[in-house]
Design a protein around this motif. Structure first.
Motif, mmCIF file in Angstrom:
data_model
loop_
_atom_site.group_PDB
_atom_site.id
_atom_site.type_symbol
_atom_site.label_atom_id
_atom_site.label_comp_id
_atom_site.label_asym_id
_atom_site.label_seq_id
_atom_site.Cartn_x
_atom_site.Cartn_y
_atom_site.Cartn_z
ATOM 1 N N TRP A 17 53.116 13.571 -38.285
ATOM 2 C CA TRP A 17 53.683 12.253 -37.980
ATOM 3 C C TRP A 17 54.936 11.946 -38.796
ATOM 4 N N VAL A 18 55.024 12.510 -40.020
ATOM 5 C CA VAL A 18 56.237 12.298 -40.816
ATOM 6 C C VAL A 18 57.428 12.991 -40.149
ATOM 7 N N SER A 19 57.217 14.218 -39.696
ATOM 8 C CA SER A 19 58.297 14.948 -39.017
ATOM 9 C C SER A 19 58.701 14.265 -37.719
ATOM 10 N N ASN A 20 57.711 13.773 -36.979
ATOM 11 C CA ASN A 20 58.019 13.081 -35.721
ATOM 12 C C ASN A 20 58.799 11.794 -35.962
ATOM 13 N N LEU A 21 58.380 11.048 -37.002
ATOM 14 C CA LEU A 21 59.057 9.782 -37.293
ATOM 15 C C LEU A 21 60.505 9.999 -37.718
ATOM 16 N N LEU A 22 60.768 11.096 -38.418
ATOM 17 C CA LEU A 22 62.126 11.387 -38.856
ATOM 18 C C LEU A 22 63.073 11.421 -37.667
ATOM 19 N N TYR A 23 62.629 12.057 -36.585
ATOM 20 C CA TYR A 23 63.464 12.158 -35.389
ATOM 21 C C TYR A 23 63.423 10.886 -34.549
ATOM 22 N N LYS A 24 62.227 10.283 -34.440
ATOM 23 C CA LYS A 24 62.094 9.124 -33.552
ATOM 24 C C LYS A 24 62.865 7.909 -34.064
ATOM 25 N N ILE A 25 62.806 7.676 -35.369
ATOM 26 C CA ILE A 25 63.535 6.523 -35.912
ATOM 27 C C ILE A 25 65.033 6.737 -35.782
ATOM 28 N N LYS A 26 65.485 7.960 -36.076
ATOM 29 C CA LYS A 26 66.913 8.262 -35.963
ATOM 30 C C LYS A 26 67.381 8.174 -34.513
ATOM 31 N N PHE A 40 61.757 -2.938 -23.607
ATOM 32 C CA PHE A 40 62.523 -1.826 -24.169
ATOM 33 C C PHE A 40 61.574 -0.786 -24.767
ATOM 34 N N LEU A 41 60.603 -1.297 -25.524
ATOM 35 C CA LEU A 41 59.653 -0.398 -26.188
ATOM 36 C C LEU A 41 58.795 0.345 -25.168
ATOM 37 N N TYR A 42 58.389 -0.343 -24.116
ATOM 38 C CA TYR A 42 57.593 0.319 -23.085
ATOM 39 C C TYR A 42 58.384 1.438 -22.422
ATOM 40 N N ASN A 43 59.649 1.146 -22.109
ATOM 41 C CA ASN A 43 60.488 2.173 -21.481
ATOM 42 C C ASN A 43 60.622 3.395 -22.381
ATOM 43 N N LYS A 44 60.749 3.152 -23.683
ATOM 44 C CA LYS A 44 60.859 4.260 -24.618
ATOM 45 C C LYS A 44 59.569 5.059 -24.656
ATOM 46 N N CYS A 45 58.449 4.362 -24.674
ATOM 47 C CA CYS A 45 57.156 5.059 -24.674
ATOM 48 C C CYS A 45 56.983 5.878 -23.403
ATOM 49 N N TYR A 46 57.418 5.339 -22.283
ATOM 50 C CA TYR A 46 57.287 6.062 -21.014
ATOM 51 C C TYR A 46 58.094 7.353 -21.038
ATOM 52 N N MET A 47 59.305 7.282 -21.611
ATOM 53 C CA MET A 47 60.127 8.489 -21.691
ATOM 54 C C MET A 47 59.537 9.507 -22.666
ATOM 55 N N ASP A 48 58.972 9.008 -23.776
ATOM 56 C CA ASP A 48 58.402 9.906 -24.783
ATOM 57 C C ASP A 48 57.128 10.587 -24.306
ATOM 58 N N VAL A 49 56.328 9.880 -23.498
ATOM 59 C CA VAL A 49 55.027 10.419 -23.118
ATOM 60 C C VAL A 49 55.165 11.695 -22.279
ATOM 61 N N ILE A 50 56.267 11.799 -21.544
ATOM 62 C CA ILE A 50 56.479 13.005 -20.722
ATOM 63 C C ILE A 50 56.581 14.240 -21.602
ATOM 64 N N VAL A 69 47.687 10.433 -35.255
ATOM 65 C CA VAL A 69 49.139 10.616 -35.348
ATOM 66 C C VAL A 69 49.871 9.608 -34.456
ATOM 67 N N LEU A 70 49.390 9.454 -33.213
ATOM 68 C CA LEU A 70 50.052 8.561 -32.262
ATOM 69 C C LEU A 70 49.906 7.088 -32.657
ATOM 70 N N ASN A 71 48.775 6.755 -33.269
ATOM 71 C CA ASN A 71 48.607 5.376 -33.747
ATOM 72 C C ASN A 71 49.701 5.010 -34.747
ATOM 73 N N ILE A 72 49.996 5.960 -35.643
ATOM 74 C CA ILE A 72 51.041 5.717 -36.647
ATOM 75 C C ILE A 72 52.414 5.651 -35.980
ATOM 76 N N GLU A 73 52.682 6.601 -35.098
ATOM 77 C CA GLU A 73 53.995 6.668 -34.452
ATOM 78 C C GLU A 73 54.263 5.436 -33.600
ATOM 79 N N ILE A 74 53.304 5.076 -32.742
ATOM 80 C CA ILE A 74 53.500 3.919 -31.867
ATOM 81 C C ILE A 74 53.504 2.629 -32.688
ATOM 82 N N GLY A 75 52.674 2.600 -33.741
ATOM 83 C CA GLY A 75 52.651 1.426 -34.612
ATOM 84 C C GLY A 75 53.995 1.183 -35.267
ATOM 85 N N VAL A 76 54.617 2.254 -35.762
ATOM 86 C CA VAL A 76 55.954 2.131 -36.364
ATOM 87 C C VAL A 76 56.965 1.710 -35.311
ATOM 88 N N LEU A 77 56.867 2.287 -34.127
ATOM 89 C CA LEU A 77 57.800 1.983 -33.039
ATOM 90 C C LEU A 77 57.761 0.501 -32.689
#
Length: 617
Positions: free
Chosen positions: A267-276, A515-525, A547-555
Motif C-alpha cells: 500500500w505504501v508503494s501504491n500510494l506513492l504513485y496514486k497521490i502523485k 470525481f472520486l468515484y470516476n477515479k475509482c472506476y478507472m483504477d478498478v479496471i 490494502v484497498l481500505n487504506i488506499e481508498i481511505g486516503v483517496l
C-alpha cells in the motif's frame, strides 16, 4: 439498429461507469431546482430585499452553474479517456470522426436530460420539507407549496445546455489520428515520482506563514491579509500533494522495518504513485471543500450569533441622533416612539441628551465625547455598574485602549468598558469629566434613546416609525437606529447568505464526490488485473481488502482532512478579528460534512471491493 439506438444502448451498457456521473448530476439538478424554486417563491419575491442580497442570489446561481459545467466537463473527459480502446476499435471498423462526435453528443444529452428530470422529481417530492426549512432559515414562516413551473423550465434547459456545450468540447478530446494511442489504452510506463527538497521547504513555509497570519488577524488587518494568505495556502496545497506527500512517503520507505512489514510494502508503494498521479484532483477537491466548509461555517457562525451581535452593537432598543440644531426633529421622532410604547403598554427608560463629535489632533475619523453625567444615565438605563469615579480618570467605552489629544487636551484612558454605551456605529466613545467636556470643541450632537426589556416586541413600532417618517438619508451625525428592525434585516440578510452558502457547499461536495468515484472506476479496471495476479502468488482477499481500505481511505479522506485543517485556521481568523464564537458552528459543520463523506466512502468502498472480489473468483 440505427446510430441513435446504438448510442442509447451504449449508455445502458456503460451504466456502472455513468452511475456516479448520473447520480451526482441528478442531485445537482435537484439542488438547482430547489434553489430556484425557493427564490422564485411568490412569498419570497414579495420581500423587499436589499440590492446586495439580490446580487448575492444571482451570483450564487451563476457560480453554481459554472461549477456544474466544470464538473460535467471534468467527469465526462475522464470517462472518455477510460474508453480509449472502445473508440480506437470504432475508428478501425470504419466509424468516422463525425459519427464518434455524434455518439458522444447523444450520450451526454441523454444523461443531462434524464438527470434534470430526475432532479426535478426529487425536488418536488421533498419540496414541502425544503420550503419549511428554508422559510425558517430565511426568517419567514414556512413557505407554502406551489407549482414551480419556472424553476422546472430553468433547471431542464440549464442541464440540456450543459449536455450540448460539453458535447462540443469533449468531441475534440478523441481524434482519429490517435488510433494507436487509443488501442494502447491508458497503459503507460511510469517513472518513480520524485520530490524537490526546495519545493518541500517552500510548501511548509507557505503553510506556516499562511496559518500564522490567519490566527493573528485583527479587524484592521484581515481585509489586507485575505488575498495573500489565500494565495499562499492555495500554492502550498498543490505543493503538499505534488511534493510533500511524495517526500513523506519516500521517508517512510526508508524505514525498512516498517516498510517491509507484511502488506505495508504494497500500500505504501501504491500510494506513492496514486497521490502523485492524482495531485490535480486532490488539489481541486481540497480547495473546493475548503471553500464550502469556510463559507458555510463562517456564515453559520454569524447567523447563529446574530442576536448576540445585535445586543453588543446596539445597546438601546431605539437610538435617534442628529446635530444639536435639529434637536426639535429628534424630539418629534422620540415623541412618536414614546407614544407608541405607551399605547402598547411597554415599559421603557428614556434619555434625551447631547454628545460631541470631535476629530482628534492629527486624526481623520470622528470620535464621540460624552460627559460623566450623561454616562451615568446611560449605564443606569442599561443596568450596568458605574466604574468612573476618580478625579483624574478618563474612560473609553469599547475594547480599544488609545490615548488621544483633543484641542490640545490630552485624554488619557485609565479604564475601558467591555460594554458599549451607544451603538458601535459611532466608533470610539470617550467618557470625560464634565469640566473637560466643556473645554473641548466639536460638532455638538443630540440624541434620544429608549430601552425596553424585550426589544423584539417593538418590531411593529419600528415599521410604523418608517411608515410615518419614511427612509431618510443618514450620515455620521444623523441616524435612526431601531434595534428590532435591524435584527429583522440581519436575520433576512444572514439567512439569504447562509442559504446561498449551503447551496454552493452542497454542489461542491456532491460533485467532488463524483470525481472520486470516476477515479475509482478507472483504477478498478487495472486493479482487477493486478490483484488477480497477486492472488495467484499467495496474497489473500483479506490482505487485499486491508490494502484497498487504506488506499481508498486516503483517496477519499486525505483531501477532506487537509480541507478541515485549512478551514480551522480560516475560521479562527474570524474569532480573533471579530471576537466571534465559532467553536460550536465549526464543530457542527465539520461533523455533518464528515458523516456525509464517510457514508459516501463506505458506499464506494463496498462497490470497489465487490468488483475486486468478483475478479478473483
Amino acid at each position: 439498429m440505427n446510430f441513435r439506438e446504438f448510442a442509447s444502448k451504449n449508455v445502458h451498457r456503460n451504466i456502472k461507469a455513468y452511475f456516479a456521473y448520473f447520480f451526482s448530476s441528478s442531485i445537482s439538478a435537484a439542488l438547482l431546482f430547489s434553489f430556484t424554486m425557493i427564490i422564485f417563491h411568490p412569498d419570497f419575491v414579495k420581500v423587499d430585499l436589499p440590492q446586495y442580497l439580490i446580487k448575492a442570489l444571482n451570483v450564487t446561481t451563476i457560480i453554481a452553474y459554472l461549477f456544474l459545467f466544470f464538473f460535467v466537463f471534468y467527469s465526462v473527459s475522464v470517462f472518455l479517456k477510460s474508453r480509449y480502446k472502445e473508440f480506437g476499435i470504432l475508428y478501425i471498423i470504419g466509424a468516422s470522426r463525425k459519427q464518434i462526435q455524434r455518439m458522444i453528443s447523444i450520450e451526454n444529452i441523454i444523461i443531462s436530460s434524464v438527470s434534470a428530470i430526475v432532479g426535478i422529481i426529487v425536488g418536488i417530492v421533498f419540496s414541502k420539507i425544503l420550503l419549511a426549512a428554508s422559510g425558517k432559515l430565511l426568517g419567514f414562516n414556512a413557505l407554502g407549496f406551489y407549482m414551480p413551473v419556472k424553476a422546472m423550465i430553468i433547471t431542464f434547459v440549464a442541464f440540456v445546455m450543459i449536455g450540448i456545450v460539453i458535447s462540443i468540447f469533449c468531441s475534440f478530446i478523441i481524434k482519429e489520428d490517435m488510433v494507436l494511442k487509443l488501442l494502447k489504452g491508458t497503459k503507460k510506463p511510469k517513472a518513480e515520482p520524485k520530490a524537490s527538497s526546495i519545493l518541500v521547504i517552500i510548501c511548509i513555509t507557505l503553510l506556516t506563514v499562511g496559518y500564522y497570519l490567519s490566527i493573528t488577524s485583527s479587524t484592521k488587518t484581515l481585509t489586507n491579509r485575505i488575498i495573500p494568505v489565500t494565495l499562499m495556502v492555495v500554492v502550498a496545497t498543490y505543493l503538499l500533494f505534488s511534493q510533500l506527500s511524495v517526500f513523506t512517503i519516500k521517508l517512510l520507505k526508508k524505514n525498512r522495518n516498517l516498510y517491509m512489514k507484511k502488506t505495508t510494502v504494497l500500500w505504501v508503494s501504491n500510494l506513492l504513485y496514486k497521490i502523485k498521479d492524482n495531485t490535480r484532483m486532490f488539489f481541486l477537491i481540497t480547495i473546493t471543500s475548503t471553500i464550502a466548509l469556510t463559507s458555510i461555517g463562517s456564515v453559520y457562525a454569524y447567523w447563529r450569533d446574530k442576536e448576540d451581535q445585535i445586543n453588543r452593537d446596539f445597546p438601546q432598543a431605539f437610538f435617534l441622533s442628529d446635530i444639536y440644531d435639529n434637536k426639535s426633529k429628534v424630539d418629534s421622532k422620540a415623541g412618536f416612539i414614546e407614544d407608541s410604547l405607551i399605547n402598547q403598554g411597554i415599559e421603557y427608560n428614556k434619555i434625551n441628551e447631547e454628545l460631541k463629535f470631535v476629530i482628534p489632533d492629527g486624526g481623520k475619523d470622528n470620535v464621540v465625547i460624552i460627559k460623566e453625567d450623561i454616562y451615568k444615565k446611560l449605564i443606569s438605563m442599561l443596568s450596568l455598574n458605574a466604574n468612573f469615579s476618580k478625579e483624574d480618570e478618563s474612560l473609553i467605552s469599547n475594547h480599544k485602549v488609545k490615548n488621544i489629544v483633543l484641542d490640545n487636551v490630552e485624554i488619557e484612558v485609565v479604564l475601558k468598558s467591555d460594554r458599549g454605551l451607544i451603538p458601535t456605529f459611532y466608533g470610539e466613545v470617550y467618557v470625560v469629566k464634565n469640566d473637560i467636556y466643556e473645554k473641548i470643541t466639536g460638532v455638538r450632537g443630540y440624541f434620544g434613546a429608549f430601552n425596553v426589556e424585550n426589544y423584539q416586541d417593538t418590531l411593529n413600532i419600528c415599521n410604523d416609525y418608517y411608515n410615518n417618517f419614511g427612509y431618510e438619508k443618514e450620515d455620521k451625525y444623523h441616524n435612526n437606529l431601531l434595534k428590532s428592525r435591524i435584527l429583522r434585516s440581519t436575520k433576512v440578510a444572514y439567512g439569504v447568505i447562509l442559504f446561498s452558502a449551503i447551496f454552493i457547499g452542497l454542489i461542491f461536495f456532491v460533485t467532488t464526490g463524483s470525481f472520486l468515484y470516476n477515479k475509482c472506476y478507472m483504477d478498478v479496471i487495472e486493479d482487477k488485473k493486478k490483484y488477480r495476479q497477486l492472488n495467484k502468488i499467495g496474497l489473500t482477499y483479506k490482505e487485499i481488502k486491508r490494502v484497498l481500505n487504506i488506499e481508498i481511505g486516503v483517496l477519499f479522506l486525505l483531501p477532506y482532512i487537509i480541507a478541515v485543517i485549512h478551514f480551522f485556521f480560516a475560521i479562527s481568523s474570524l474569532r480573533y478579528a471579530f471576537k466571534l464564537e465559532i467553536k460550536v458552528a465549526a464543530f457542527r459543520v465539520i461533523v455533518i460534512m464528515l458523516i456525509a463523506q464517510i457514508i459516501y466512502f463506505l458506499i464506494i468502498k463496498k462497490r470497489y471491493l465487490l468488483e475486486i472480489k468478483k475478479s478473483l473468483i
